[in-house]
Design a protein around this motif. Structure first.
Motif: not given
Length: 325
Positions: A249-253
């Motif tokens: 996964p790509i961590p984003v807000d």
């Protein structure tokens, strides 16, 4: 693009999204809403068009102002609407949501008594365009009612089981009369497609498996050539006969997670058409989904290819760890 061979033909749902302009508020307390077009198939069509692909959509709207708005918006995004026709007496679908990031986004879908796109029939299917498209994308929701179900199977029959015939498992219990009905409709469809994509719930509906590896193997056993299992916060798993690839996964807000999977789908279409290696395709699609998760709406949030490339370049340390074995 009238008369031209489409890169992508998409069949399925269309609706009007009425989403809150603020997060963390119950629907009854929302002061204002934004308006955009939505529905999984529609979002995929818009997402693919944002990548510069020639896209045709097969769907039906209500014969009302919302239906006319939907057609105008599709055209504004560059999606070919020649095969979008209104249904008299059936209003366009309205979809409301609540936003409780990072992972709670309840949907409230108003269909009275059902959706116009469920009236898609054989006369609405341009069989030559479906057969010639580089990607034909359909969703399991389109199998939930007749005549839409028969129209989908007619499209698959005309196309044959050629590469890039995609089924998005897109399982929403509210559209079905129980899990057994959904499974009975979807499993025969797997025999006509070469790509299947879904999350754990959708895979369980289709092949009785939630575990990502077993679900992918079960999809492959139906003759699917590429099985993609979306694992939410654990990324994406894809399998072919001779590859197993995980993309983290790509961590984003997260602002709104509802359109991320459709952004993934539009970007996947580009990777398939361009013939990219599978790992690159998945990383690109994963990044497109991550971008949309940071935005409020769905269709209007779909990124261009340049935006995805810039996003990946900025996060190269995070996204360079796809693993194959």
């Amino acid at each position: 693009m009238t008369g031209a061979r489409p890169d992508v033909v998409v069949a399925g749902r269309i609706c009007i999204d009425l989403y809150p302009t603020v997060s963390g508020v119950r629907l009854e307390d929302v002061p204002t809403f934004s308006k955009s077009i939505g529905g999984s198939a529609t979002n995929v069509a818009v997402a693919a068009a944002r990548h510069g692909l020639a896209v045709t959509i097969l769907t039906r709207t209500g014969d009302d102002p919302f239906g006319r708005y939907a057609v105008e918006e599709l055209a504004r995004f560059g999606v070919d609407t020649r095969h979008v026709h209104p249904v008299a007496g059936i209003p366009s679908v309205l979809t409301f949501c609540e936003m409780f990031p990072p992972d709670d986004f309840p949907l409230y879908i108003w269909r009275n008594p059902t959706a116009p796109d469920m009236y898609l029939d054989g006369d609405d299917i341009p069989l030559d365009e479906v057969a010639a498209a580089k990607v034909f994308w359909a969703t399991a929701t389109g199998l939930s009612r007749e005549p839409s179900r028969a129209a989908h199977f007619a499209a698959w029959q005309a196309r044959g089981r050629v590469p890039h015939t995609v089924l998005d498992l897109d399982y929403r219990p509210m559209f079905w009369d129980g899990l057994e009905q959904a499974s009975a409709a979807v499993r025969p469809a797997l025999e006509h497609v070469t790509v299947a994509i879904g999350n754990a719930d959708e895979c369980e509906m289709a092949v009785d498996e939630r575990d990502p590896d077993r679900a992918a193997d079960a999809l492959l056993s139906h003759g699917v050539e590429l099985a993609i299992v979306k694992r939410g916060p654990r990324g994406v798993l894809a399998k072919t006969r001779d590859q197993r690839i995980e993309v983290p996964p790509i961590p984003v807000d997260v602002v709104n997670g509802l359109g991320a999977g459709d952004a993934f789908g539009g970007a996947l279409c580009r990777g398939l058409i361009e013939g990219w290696p599978l790992e690159r395709t998945l990383q690109f699609a994963n990044a497109a989904g991550a971008i949309v998760a940071t935005r409020y709406e769905c269709s209007t949030a779909m990124p261009t290819g340049a935006e995805v490339d810039e996003f990946l370049a900025a996060r190269s340390a995070t996204t360079g760890s796809g693993r194959q074995r």
